[in-house]
Design a protein around this motif. Structure first.
Motif, PDB file in Angstrom:
ATOM      1  N   LEU A 101      -0.768  31.241  11.913  1.00 17.23           N
ATOM      2  CA  LEU A 101      -1.974  30.736  12.584  1.00 17.23           C
ATOM      3  C   LEU A 101      -2.931  30.076  11.596  1.00 17.23           C
ATOM      4  CD1 LEU A 101      -2.735  33.811  14.902  1.00 17.23           C
ATOM      5  CD2 LEU A 101      -1.365  31.780  15.417  1.00 17.23           C
ATOM      6  N   GLY A 102      -2.558  30.064  10.310  1.00 18.90           N
ATOM      7  CA  GLY A 102      -3.477  29.585   9.276  1.00 18.90           C
ATOM      8  C   GLY A 102      -4.249  30.758   8.725  1.00 18.90           C
ATOM      9  N   ASP A 103      -3.941  31.182   7.489  1.00 22.75           N
ATOM     10  CA  ASP A 103      -4.545  32.371   6.864  1.00 22.75           C
ATOM     11  C   ASP A 103      -4.371  33.628   7.718  1.00 22.75           C
ATOM     12  OD1 ASP A 103      -5.535  30.729   4.765  1.00 22.75           O
ATOM     13  OD2 ASP A 103      -7.212  30.145   6.071  1.00 22.75           O
ATOM     14  N   ARG A 104      -3.397  33.609   8.580  1.00 21.68           N
ATOM     15  CA  ARG A 104      -3.138  34.764   9.448  1.00 21.68           C
ATOM     16  C   ARG A 104      -1.693  34.676   9.941  1.00 21.68           C
ATOM     17  NH1 ARG A 104      -7.392  36.896  14.093  1.00 21.68           N
ATOM     18  NH2 ARG A 104      -6.605  39.023  14.090  1.00 21.68           N
ATOM     19  N   THR A 105      -0.887  35.651   9.490  1.00 20.54           N
ATOM     20  CA  THR A 105       0.528  35.650   9.873  1.00 20.54           C
ATOM     21  C   THR A 105       0.779  36.768  10.886  1.00 20.54           C
ATOM     22  OG1 THR A 105       1.106  34.854   7.676  1.00 20.54           O
ATOM     23  CG2 THR A 105       2.889  35.821   8.974  1.00 20.54           C
ATOM     24  N   ILE A 106       1.506  36.408  11.935  1.00 16.92           N
ATOM     25  CA  ILE A 106       1.853  37.379  12.970  1.00 16.92           C
ATOM     26  C   ILE A 106       3.369  37.579  12.928  1.00 16.92           C
ATOM     27  CG2 ILE A 106       1.706  37.930  15.434  1.00 16.92           C
ATOM     28  CD1 ILE A 106      -1.044  37.365  14.098  1.00 16.92           C
ATOM     29  N   ASP A 107       3.805  38.832  12.802  1.00 16.89           N
ATOM     30  CA  ASP A 107       5.229  39.145  12.869  1.00 16.89           C
ATOM     31  C   ASP A 107       5.608  39.432  14.322  1.00 16.89           C
ATOM     32  OD1 ASP A 107       6.177  39.296  10.005  1.00 16.89           O
ATOM     33  OD2 ASP A 107       4.421  40.605   9.922  1.00 16.89           O
ATOM     34  N   VAL A 108       6.755  38.922  14.711  1.00 21.64           N
ATOM     35  CA  VAL A 108       7.235  39.118  16.084  1.00 21.64           C
ATOM     36  C   VAL A 108       8.470  40.019  16.025  1.00 21.64           C
ATOM     37  CG1 VAL A 108       7.905  37.971  18.226  1.00 21.64           C
ATOM     38  CG2 VAL A 108       6.454  36.763  16.563  1.00 21.64           C
ATOM     39  N   ILE A 109       8.389  41.169  16.694  1.00 20.05           N
ATOM     40  CA  ILE A 109       9.452  42.176  16.608  1.00 20.05           C
ATOM     41  C   ILE A 109      10.103  42.335  17.987  1.00 20.05           C
ATOM     42  CG2 ILE A 109       9.979  44.545  15.888  1.00 20.05           C
ATOM     43  CD1 ILE A 109       7.047  44.553  14.688  1.00 20.05           C
ATOM     44  N   PRO A 110      11.408  42.083  18.093  1.00 18.46           N
ATOM     45  CA  PRO A 110      12.062  42.279  19.393  1.00 18.46           C
ATOM     46  C   PRO A 110      12.005  43.748  19.823  1.00 18.46           C
ATOM     47  CG  PRO A 110      13.452  40.972  17.934  1.00 18.46           C
ATOM     48  CD  PRO A 110      12.341  41.531  17.092  1.00 18.46           C
ATOM     49  N   THR A 111      11.585  43.978  21.068  1.00 19.13           N
ATOM     50  CA  THR A 111      11.482  45.363  21.582  1.00 19.13           C
ATOM     51  C   THR A 111      12.017  45.448  23.015  1.00 19.13           C
ATOM     52  OG1 THR A 111       9.150  44.826  22.057  1.00 19.13           O
ATOM     53  CG2 THR A 111       9.572  46.226  20.153  1.00 19.13           C
ATOM     54  N   PRO A 112      13.257  45.000  23.274  1.00 17.82           N
ATOM     55  CA  PRO A 112      13.777  45.105  24.645  1.00 17.82           C
ATOM     56  C   PRO A 112      13.969  46.561  25.053  1.00 17.82           C
ATOM     57  CG  PRO A 112      15.530  44.467  23.135  1.00 17.82           C
ATOM     58  CD  PRO A 112      14.257  44.451  22.333  1.00 17.82           C
ATOM     59  N   GLY A 113      14.061  46.785  26.350  1.00 19.66           N
ATOM     60  CA  GLY A 113      14.239  48.146  26.884  1.00 19.66           C
ATOM     61  C   GLY A 113      13.416  48.307  28.153  1.00 19.66           C
ATOM     62  N   HIS A 114      12.111  47.973  28.042  1.00 21.42           N
ATOM     63  CA  HIS A 114      11.250  47.926  29.237  1.00 21.42           C
ATOM     64  C   HIS A 114      11.559  46.644  30.015  1.00 21.42           C
ATOM     65  CE1 HIS A 114       7.597  48.024  31.696  1.00 21.42           C
ATOM     66  NE2 HIS A 114       7.361  46.789  31.308  1.00 21.42           N
ATOM     67  N   HIS A 115      11.845  45.590  29.270  1.00 18.76           N
ATOM     68  CA  HIS A 115      12.187  44.271  29.813  1.00 18.76           C
ATOM     69  C   HIS A 115      13.110  43.614  28.779  1.00 18.76           C
ATOM     70  CE1 HIS A 115      11.522  39.936  30.497  1.00 18.76           C
ATOM     71  NE2 HIS A 115      11.274  40.269  31.752  1.00 18.76           N
ATOM     72  N   PRO A 116      14.106  42.835  29.215  1.00 22.30           N
ATOM     73  CA  PRO A 116      15.090  42.296  28.251  1.00 22.30           C
ATOM     74  C   PRO A 116      14.490  41.387  27.181  1.00 22.30           C
ATOM     75  CG  PRO A 116      15.800  41.929  30.528  1.00 22.30           C
ATOM     76  CD  PRO A 116      14.422  42.504  30.608  1.00 22.30           C
ATOM     77  N   ALA A 117      13.357  40.729  27.469  1.00 23.68           N
ATOM     78  CA  ALA A 117      12.782  39.785  26.499  1.00 23.68           C
ATOM     79  C   ALA A 117      11.483  40.324  25.892  1.00 23.68           C
ATOM     80  CB  ALA A 117      12.527  38.434  27.163  1.00 23.68           C
ATOM     81  N   HIS A 118      11.326  41.651  25.854  1.00 27.96           N
ATOM     82  CA  HIS A 118      10.065  42.220  25.348  1.00 27.96           C
ATOM     83  C   HIS A 118       9.969  42.046  23.834  1.00 27.96           C
ATOM     84  CE1 HIS A 118       6.658  44.828  24.764  1.00 27.96           C
ATOM     85  NE2 HIS A 118       6.580  45.081  26.053  1.00 27.96           N
ATOM     86  N   VAL A 119       8.794  41.653  23.356  1.00 29.77           N
ATOM     87  CA  VAL A 119       8.516  41.606  21.913  1.00 29.77           C
ATOM     88  C   VAL A 119       7.172  42.281  21.641  1.00 29.77           C
ATOM     89  CG1 VAL A 119       9.843  39.505  21.371  1.00 29.77           C
ATOM     90  CG2 VAL A 119       7.443  39.312  22.089  1.00 29.77           C
ATOM     91  N   ALA A 120       7.027  42.795  20.415  1.00 31.97           N
ATOM     92  CA  ALA A 120       5.727  43.302  19.964  1.00 31.97           C
ATOM     93  C   ALA A 120       5.243  42.360  18.863  1.00 31.97           C
ATOM     94  CB  ALA A 120       5.873  44.718  19.432  1.00 31.97           C
ATOM     95  N   PHE A 121       3.921  42.274  18.705  1.00 29.37           N
ATOM     96  CA  PHE A 121       3.340  41.381  17.698  1.00 29.37           C
ATOM     97  C   PHE A 121       2.574  42.223  16.681  1.00 29.37           C
ATOM     98  CE2 PHE A 121       3.766  38.974  21.624  1.00 29.37           C
ATOM     99  CZ  PHE A 121       4.329  37.778  21.194  1.00 29.37           C
ATOM    100  N   TYR A 122       2.843  41.975  15.399  1.00 30.31           N
ATOM    101  CA  TYR A 122       2.112  42.692  14.340  1.00 30.31           C
ATOM    102  C   TYR A 122       1.246  41.679  13.587  1.00 30.31           C
ATOM    103  CZ  TYR A 122       1.081  45.066   9.970  1.00 30.31           C
ATOM    104  OH  TYR A 122       0.432  45.591   8.886  1.00 30.31           O
ATOM    105  N   ASP A 123      -0.054  41.967  13.545  1.00 28.88           N
ATOM    106  CA  ASP A 123      -1.012  41.074  12.881  1.00 28.88           C
ATOM    107  C   ASP A 123      -1.245  41.588  11.459  1.00 28.88           C
ATOM    108  OD1 ASP A 123      -3.093  39.374  12.211  1.00 28.88           O
ATOM    109  OD2 ASP A 123      -4.589  40.504  13.369  1.00 28.88           O
TER     110      ASP A 123
END
Ligand SMILES: [Zn+2]
Ligand SMILES: [Zn+2]
Length: 347
Positions: free
Chosen positions: A188-210
């Protein structure tokens, strides 16, 4: 040797000692300094979670409620909550602002902008850039409708890109070659977000770590609510994946998509617009660390933990259906037995 020469010799030796001492200590001192600076830089930015969310109402028509409540966690991190009177889901949405662009996580349960002016509010919160607003990327924790119903409100803005929530698009957009393995990044510019796949509740679920705040935005994967699973094996693998991730990253809070528990840990009735004494939004690292074992010991139907409830709606539905069929068979059997007795007594 004169007295002055002896003194000069002693001074030179002291100077030599100090200089060589410094030479030896300097790399260690610089290394400690750099470690401290790096440590200070890597420390998550602190924010505030002191907010009282609107508790909704038993009779929403009798009182007025702001459709969208905004809490400023820090000047670049906003927590938005949709009113329980606008939707019983009471979704939490998150807006993270970087120096180049902003990220909106989820668009909530209400499509109609007259009932829920989401796009208007989010654009108001965005900083200006190049005589306009900073560009906005809209993503989702998963594709359930209560997390993406507001997407249509952003369709007409040239500075906004909405990433659809289906699995194929999520994989392609974030660049997951080996879903659900691997971690992707959004800059995002001086801010990185990690995207972690977390399926189980929904097949395309992801969590975001700031990385900036150390917050894990966990959607419906982990929250103070009913954790419902479509695929319990995938859910467990996701829990292990996220636990592994947070062991290597500073974690300040876990913020999810809903609150469905009160302060005593009891769940509100399904579909309730009224949440008196609501539990706090944030979960801790300990709650996450307890998740894999909770999933391993899950009876497949329903289990209550201090900060969440495990539930498998399909299994519960099947159990209800089996009970209903069993009851029906019993009623038919009982009626036939009564009729037989009646016939025998009148014969
Ligand atoms: Zn969901
Ligand atoms: Zn949800």
């Amino acid at each position: 040797m004169s007295e002055s020469k002896v003194k000069r010799g002693a001074n030179r030796r002291r100077f030599f000692f100090v200089v060589t001492g410094l030479n030896a200590a300097a790399p260690a001192a610089i290394s400690i300094f750099l470690t401290l600076v790096a440590h200070a830089w890597s420390q998550p930015v602190q924010g505030s979670l002191e907010v009282r969310w609107d508790e909704g109402a038993a009779n929403c028509g009798a009182t007025s409620h702001e459709p969208l409540q905004v809490h400023v966690y820090d000047p670049q991190t906003f927590i938005l909550r949709q009113s329980l009177c606008a939707s019983f889901e009471g979704n939490f949405l998150y807006l993270l602002v970087g120096s180049d662009k902003a990220l909106l996580i989820d668009t909530g349960a209400v499509a109609d902008s007259t009932q829920m002016p989401l796009a208007k509010k989010v654009l108001e919160l965005l900083p200006d850039k190049d005589k306009g607003k900073i560009s906005l990327l809209v993503v989702h924790t998963h594709g359930h409708l209560d997390h993406r119903a507001g997407d249509s409100q952003f369709a007409s803005f040239a500075s906004v890109k909405v990433v659809p929530a289906d699995l194929e698009t999520v994989r392609a957009f974030f660049g997951f070659a080996n879903w659900p393995d691997g971690i992707a990044q959004v800059e995002l510019g001086d801010r990185t977000i990690d995207v972690i796949p977390t399926p189980g509740h929904h097949p395309a679920h992801v969590a975001f770590y700031d990385r900036r705040t150390g917050i894990l935005f966990s959607g419906d994967f982990l929250m103070p609510a009913r954790l419902t699973m479509e695929d319990s094996a995938a859910y467990h693998a996701s829990a292990v994946r996220v636990v592994d991730f947070v062991q290597a990253h500073p974690l300040t809070h876990i913020l999810g998509g809903h609150i469905e528990l009160d302060t005593a840990g009891h769940a509100y009735g399904m579909g309730s617009h009224y949440h008196p004494n609501e539990r706090r939004l944030e979960l801790s690292k300990e709650d996450l660390l307890a998740l894999p074992a909770a999933l391993e010991g899950f009876n497949g139907f329903y289990a209550r933990y201090p900060s969440f409830i495990l539930s498998n709606p399909r299994h519960n539905l099947a159990a209800v259906a089996i009970s209903a069929v069993a009851l029906l068979i019993f009623i038919v059997w009982a009626v036939r037995r009564l009729l037989r007795r009646h016939r025998r007594s009148t014969a």
